[in-house]
Design a protein around this motif. Structure first.
Motif, PDB file in Angstrom:
ATOM      1  N   LEU A   1       0.825  -1.203   0.000  1.00  0.00           N
ATOM      2  CA  LEU A   1       0.000   0.000   0.000  1.00  0.00           C
ATOM      3  C   LEU A   1       0.863   1.258   0.000  1.00  0.00           C
ATOM      4  O   LEU A   1       0.630   2.193  -0.773  1.00  0.00           O
ATOM      5  N   VAL A   2       1.877   1.280   0.839  1.00  0.00           N
ATOM      6  CA  VAL A   2       2.776   2.435   0.911  1.00  0.00           C
ATOM      7  C   VAL A   2       3.510   2.611  -0.416  1.00  0.00           C
ATOM      8  O   VAL A   2       3.646   3.732  -0.917  1.00  0.00           O
ATOM      9  N   ARG A   3       3.969   1.518  -1.006  1.00  0.00           N
ATOM     10  CA  ARG A   3       4.661   1.608  -2.301  1.00  0.00           C
ATOM     11  C   ARG A   3       3.742   2.149  -3.395  1.00  0.00           C
ATOM     12  O   ARG A   3       4.165   2.976  -4.198  1.00  0.00           O
ATOM     13  N   ARG A   4       2.502   1.659  -3.443  1.00  0.00           N
ATOM     14  CA  ARG A   4       1.557   2.147  -4.456  1.00  0.00           C
ATOM     15  C   ARG A   4       1.325   3.646  -4.302  1.00  0.00           C
ATOM     16  O   ARG A   4       1.311   4.386  -5.275  1.00  0.00           O
ATOM     17  N   ARG A   5       1.154   4.074  -3.085  1.00  0.00           N
ATOM     18  CA  ARG A   5       0.910   5.507  -2.855  1.00  0.00           C
ATOM     19  C   ARG A   5       2.147   6.334  -3.191  1.00  0.00           C
ATOM     20  O   ARG A   5       2.033   7.427  -3.729  1.00  0.00           O
ATOM     21  N   ALA A   6       3.328   5.814  -2.868  1.00  0.00           N
ATOM     22  CA  ALA A   6       4.564   6.535  -3.184  1.00  0.00           C
ATOM     23  C   ALA A   6       4.758   6.621  -4.692  1.00  0.00           C
ATOM     24  O   ALA A   6       5.158   7.672  -5.212  1.00  0.00           O
ATOM     25  N   GLN A   7       4.472   5.569  -5.409  1.00  0.00           N
ATOM     26  CA  GLN A   7       4.601   5.590  -6.866  1.00  0.00           C
ATOM     27  C   GLN A   7       3.603   6.566  -7.476  1.00  0.00           C
ATOM     28  O   GLN A   7       3.920   7.257  -8.442  1.00  0.00           O
ATOM     29  N   GLY A   8       2.419   6.619  -6.937  1.00  0.00           N
ATOM     30  CA  GLY A   8       1.414   7.563  -7.421  1.00  0.00           C
ATOM     31  C   GLY A   8       1.861   8.996  -7.247  1.00  0.00           C
ATOM     32  O   GLY A   8       1.621   9.848  -8.094  1.00  0.00           O
ATOM     33  N   ARG A   9       2.532   9.297  -6.169  1.00  0.00           N
ATOM     34  CA  ARG A   9       3.009  10.662  -5.913  1.00  0.00           C
ATOM     35  C   ARG A   9       4.186  11.010  -6.805  1.00  0.00           C
ATOM     36  O   ARG A   9       4.367  12.156  -7.184  1.00  0.00           O
TER      37      ARG A   9
END
Length: 155
Positions: free
Chosen positions: A136-144
């Motif tokens: 979840l953290v990785r997905r959000r970081a990639q989105g940013r």
């Protein structure tokens, strides 16, 4: 599949189920224990002040450790965070054990050392939720990192 194989598989599943229930109960009891310990530090209970004075540590350190313990105790109760909280408590409890050995009462160092075993078991049991949290953290970081997405072809 033979009857023996089915009974063995059923027995293993039941044992895992009992183990999961036991670890869930242990997680809740540990969270309550740690919250109680944190509360004593956060309200500057006489015993907490005395311990930190004996160590030569400031009251600010007492509040910081109390806040970390309280945050970890709450996180132990949140399924998605419980594995990470358990891993963090390994470090906190290792530090508590060393402090007991070197600055306070060496006999009392056994308690945090034993709790390390429990939090390692909890972290191992909750490794799937930890993997979900990391994803979840990785997905959000990639989105940013990709920046804002255009809406209807416009920025």
């Amino acid at each position: 599949m033979s009857e023996t194989t089915m009974n063995t598989a059923t027995g293993a599943t039941a044992a895992r189920g009992r183990g999961a229930v036991a670890l869930t109960v242990a997680r809740v009891v540990l969270a309550l224990f740690l919250a109680f310990s944190a509360f004593a530090k956060l309200i500057a209970h006489e015993s907490a002040i005395e311990s930190f004075d004996r160590m030569g540590w400031s009251h600010g350190a007492m509040y910081l450790i109390g806040a970390l313990e309280m945050a970890g105790a709450v996180a132990l109760l949140v399924p998605l965070l419980s594995g990470v909280a358990a891993m963090a408590f390994v470090g906190l409890l290792a530090g508590a054990s060393v402090v007991q050995l070197t600055l306070l009462d060496p006999v009392n160092a056994i308690m945090p050392a034993l709790l390390i075993v429990l939090v390692v078991l909890i972290a191992r049991d909750r490794q799937d939720s930890t993997a979900q949290l990391i994803a979840l953290v990785r997905r959000r970081a990639q989105g940013r990192m990709q920046g804002p997405r255009p809406v209807n072809g416009r920025c």
